[in-house]
Design a protein around this motif. Structure first.
Motif, PDB file in Angstrom:
ATOM      1  N   SER A  52       0.831  -1.202   0.000  1.00 65.31           N
ATOM      2  CA  SER A  52       0.000   0.000   0.000  1.00 65.31           C
ATOM      3  C   SER A  52       0.865   1.251   0.000  1.00 65.31           C
ATOM      4  N   GLU A  53       0.533   2.181  -0.898  1.00 67.12           N
ATOM      5  CA  GLU A  53       1.236   3.469  -0.922  1.00 67.12           C
ATOM      6  C   GLU A  53       0.800   4.305   0.281  1.00 67.12           C
ATOM      7  N   PRO A  54       1.683   5.184   0.764  1.00 65.47           N
ATOM      8  CA  PRO A  54       1.277   6.078   1.860  1.00 65.47           C
ATOM      9  C   PRO A  54       0.027   6.870   1.477  1.00 65.47           C
ATOM     10  N   ASP A  55      -0.962   6.832   2.348  1.00 57.50           N
ATOM     11  CA  ASP A  55      -2.241   7.501   2.133  1.00 57.50           C
ATOM     12  C   ASP A  55      -2.968   7.017   0.880  1.00 57.50           C
ATOM     13  N   GLY A  56      -2.655   5.770   0.463  1.00 57.08           N
ATOM     14  CA  GLY A  56      -3.415   5.135  -0.599  1.00 57.08           C
ATOM     15  C   GLY A  56      -3.041   5.567  -1.997  1.00 57.08           C
ATOM     16  N   PRO A  57      -3.723   5.018  -2.998  1.00 61.92           N
ATOM     17  CA  PRO A  57      -3.353   5.267  -4.402  1.00 61.92           C
ATOM     18  C   PRO A  57      -3.540   6.712  -4.843  1.00 61.92           C
ATOM     19  N   LEU A  58      -4.379   7.486  -4.157  1.00 64.39           N
ATOM     20  CA  LEU A  58      -4.605   8.886  -4.533  1.00 64.39           C
ATOM     21  C   LEU A  58      -3.784   9.855  -3.678  1.00 64.39           C
TER      22      LEU A  58
ATOM     23  N   GLY B 158     -17.181   2.691   7.266  1.00 64.22           N
ATOM     24  CA  GLY B 158     -18.526   2.497   6.714  1.00 64.22           C
ATOM     25  C   GLY B 158     -18.671   1.259   5.867  1.00 64.22           C
ATOM     26  N   GLY B 159     -17.843   0.230   6.117  1.00 71.69           N
ATOM     27  CA  GLY B 159     -17.940  -0.987   5.316  1.00 71.69           C
ATOM     28  C   GLY B 159     -17.660  -0.760   3.847  1.00 71.69           C
ATOM     29  N   SER B 160     -16.897   0.289   3.544  1.00 70.12           N
ATOM     30  CA  SER B 160     -16.683   0.663   2.144  1.00 70.12           C
ATOM     31  C   SER B 160     -15.715  -0.284   1.446  1.00 70.12           C
ATOM     32  N   LEU B 161     -15.841  -0.327   0.117  1.00 73.57           N
ATOM     33  CA  LEU B 161     -15.003  -1.187  -0.708  1.00 73.57           C
ATOM     34  C   LEU B 161     -13.824  -0.403  -1.259  1.00 73.57           C
ATOM     35  N   GLY B 162     -12.622  -0.906  -0.992  1.00 75.69           N
ATOM     36  CA  GLY B 162     -11.398  -0.384  -1.584  1.00 75.69           C
ATOM     37  C   GLY B 162     -10.661  -1.513  -2.276  1.00 75.69           C
ATOM     38  N   GLU B 163      -9.425  -1.247  -2.694  1.00 70.78           N
ATOM     39  CA  GLU B 163      -8.674  -2.269  -3.427  1.00 70.78           C
ATOM     40  C   GLU B 163      -8.424  -3.511  -2.576  1.00 70.78           C
ATOM     41  N   ARG B 164      -8.056  -3.312  -1.309  1.00 68.66           N
ATOM     42  CA  ARG B 164      -7.787  -4.473  -0.457  1.00 68.66           C
ATOM     43  C   ARG B 164      -9.079  -5.230  -0.137  1.00 68.66           C
ATOM     44  N   THR B 165     -10.192  -4.516  -0.077  1.00 66.06           N
ATOM     45  CA  THR B 165     -11.476  -5.205   0.066  1.00 66.06           C
ATOM     46  C   THR B 165     -11.721  -6.101  -1.144  1.00 66.06           C
ATOM     47  N   GLY B 166     -11.470  -5.554  -2.332  1.00 66.60           N
ATOM     48  CA  GLY B 166     -11.632  -6.334  -3.558  1.00 66.60           C
ATOM     49  C   GLY B 166     -10.747  -7.563  -3.579  1.00 66.60           C
TER      50      GLY B 166
ATOM     51  N   GLN C  44     -11.786   7.688  -0.741  1.00 65.38           N
ATOM     52  CA  GLN C  44     -10.360   8.010  -0.619  1.00 65.38           C
ATOM     53  C   GLN C  44      -9.501   7.263  -1.635  1.00 65.38           C
ATOM     54  N   GLU C  45     -10.111   6.258  -2.331  1.00 65.82           N
ATOM     55  CA  GLU C  45      -9.386   5.550  -3.379  1.00 65.82           C
ATOM     56  C   GLU C  45      -9.973   5.822  -4.761  1.00 65.82           C
ATOM     57  N   GLY C  46     -10.949   6.742  -4.813  1.00 64.07           N
ATOM     58  CA  GLY C  46     -11.452   7.225  -6.095  1.00 64.07           C
ATOM     59  C   GLY C  46     -11.963   6.129  -7.011  1.00 64.07           C
TER      60      GLY C  46
END
Length: 463
Positions: free
Chosen positions: A30-36, A81-89, A118-120
């Motif tokens: 994981s990049e610092p503060d995510g891909p964005l 909030g149970g949101s989907l990001g890359e690691r969720t995927g 936050q991951e756009g």
């Protein structure tokens, strides 16, 4: 509203005791503060992990539910909030792959606000990953049963939730594509509830938490235990054949004649229903659909109830037949309708297209389909559910290209000629056998004669 449980607590509610085994998760750098490079994202994730004890918004593993093994995917709403990001995927994809490798059904326990901003767009595209994994699992012939919790909104509802084969919902849960903060300000909040989704045909049932393990276990057992075929039921009404066509019509229209509910009760030891066409409609008064246990194995059913079948009823039946076909479960259809609903509202709801769906589903089915005509067989609205070459009839049924009254009217015959017209149409069960329309007439099972008591045997006298 039902209490909002954590992912682990909900897993404990659903899974049999000491059976849950968490799956290993793929490693992603994981990049610092995510891909964005979203300022403060790392800190938000750290706080979420400390608050929930989880490293991501989903927990995936294997477990048994009322004795049936499955893959469970539980969302942790407390983690962003149970949101989907890359690691969720990554986790979701891994769970679905494991399900296919081990031939296990998938049970998403969904509580999510949607994609992680936050991951756009990289977060939004996880929905495509999930949709693909769901499609591959569907193609593999494995069932997917979703439990939608509070809240289930956005892409999580539009993939893991609404994309499942069977959808159960918790009472009072917020369920809908639009979350509470992005709806129009004048939107009716009651439209975004579990109960509203069931009423609209977008979910199958609302289930109390205390009943969830039992209900889910029943569904899992039924959808993973197909029978080899669907034996034709015995007749429940008259045993003798009608003398005339008009007598056949009168028998079929008699309020005393057994209806679908009686046939389903006699045929199945247990059954559970699907509800809704997934297009905004239900027809609970005209079509009963679901899966049941017959002689220890599963048979699907689509049963007309004796009323005019509405478009939503036909679409629900088509949904049932396609699902059963994909899972290799045989289908029993019960024909009993004066005909398809033909009012203006039925036309606006796409009556012709809905009937065409059922014709197509029956024609394309690779799984065995058995049909019993138990009452009125009114034209194409009845024929749509009939299995070509494997349809039977009861003595108190008829099947006709058109109702005798309508036939007489079209032919400009007086009302006194209706009974003659019924004879000319050759609509009696025995006529249908002679014409090759049905394979045979089934009769009631005769009651077993009482077993006489065994004679008592006295011991021989002494000496």
């Amino acid at each position: 509203m039902t209490e909002r449980l954590s992912a682990r607590a909900f897993l404990a509610l659903v899974a049999d005791e000491d059976t849950f085994r968490e799956l290993p998760y793929p490693e992603r750098k994981s990049e610092p503060d995510g891909p964005l490079d979203w300022q403060g994202y790392d800190a938000s994730r750290a706080r979420a992990a400390e608050r929930t004890g989880e490293q991501e918004s989903v927990v995936c593993g294997t477990a048994s539910v009322a004795g049936t093994p499955a893959i469970l995917i539980a969302f942790e709403f407390g983690f962003l909030g149970g949101s989907l990001g890359e690691r969720t995927g990554d986790r979701l994809e891994s769970a679905y792959v494991h399900a296919r490798e081990q031939r296990l059904p998938v049970v998403p326990l969904v509580a999510t606000g949607g994609s992680r901003m936050q991951e756009g767009m990289l977060a939004l595209t996880q929905l495509q990953r999930v949709a693909r994994q769901s499609a591959l699992t569907r193609q593999a012939g494995l069932p997917q049963i979703a439990v939608v919790r509070d809240p289930t909104t956005g892409g999580g509802w539009a993939t893991l939730g609404a994309g499942a084969d069977v959808i159960l919902a918790l009472p009072g849960a917020q369920v809908g594509f639009a979350g509470s903060r992005v709806r129009p300000p004048d939107a009716d909040p009651s439209a975004y509830t579990a109960e509203a989704q069931v009423a609209a045909g977008s979910a199958d049932a609302v289930v109390e938490p205390a009943e969830l393990r039992t209900t889910l276990g029943t569904w899992l057992r039924l959808l993973t235990s197909p029978a080899a075929g669907a034996p034709v039921p015995a007749a429940l009404g008259a045993g003798d054949l009608p003398a005339t066509g008009w007598q056949a019509v009168q028998r079929a229209r008699s309020p005393e004649r057994p209806r679908a509910q009686a046939y389903l009760d006699a045929y199945f030891t247990r059954r559970t229903a699907i509800s809704g066409d997934r297009c905004g409609g239900t027809d609970p008064d005209g079509m009963l659909c679901g899966f049941g246990e017959h002689e220890g194995r599963t048979v699907a059913y689509a049963a007309q109830t004796g009323t005019a079948t509405r478009p939503a009823g036909y679409r629900t039946a088509a949904r049932l037949i396609r699902l059963a076909d994909r899972l290799g479960i045989p289908v029993l259809t019960l024909v009993d309708t004066p005909g398809a609903a033909n009012d203006a509202e039925a036309e606006r709801q796409g009556a012709g297209a809905a009937i065409a769906e059922v014709f197509g589903a029956v024609a394309a089915a690779r799984t065995p389909v058995t049909t019993l005509v138990v009452g009125e067989g009114g034209s194409g609205g009845a024929l749509a559910l009939a299995a070509p070459g494997n349809t039977f009839a009861t003595p108190d049924s008829y099947f006709s290209v058109i109702a005798p009254e309508m036939a007489a009217a079209i032919l400009k015959r007086p009302p006194a000629r209706v009974e003659d017209t019924a004879d000319e149409l050759r609509i009696r069960p025995q006529d249908l056998v002679e014409l090759g329309v049905v394979r045979g007439v089934v009769r009631p099972v005769p009651p077993r004669p009482p077993v006489p008591p065994s004679p008592s045997i006295s011991p021989p006298p002494p000496g």
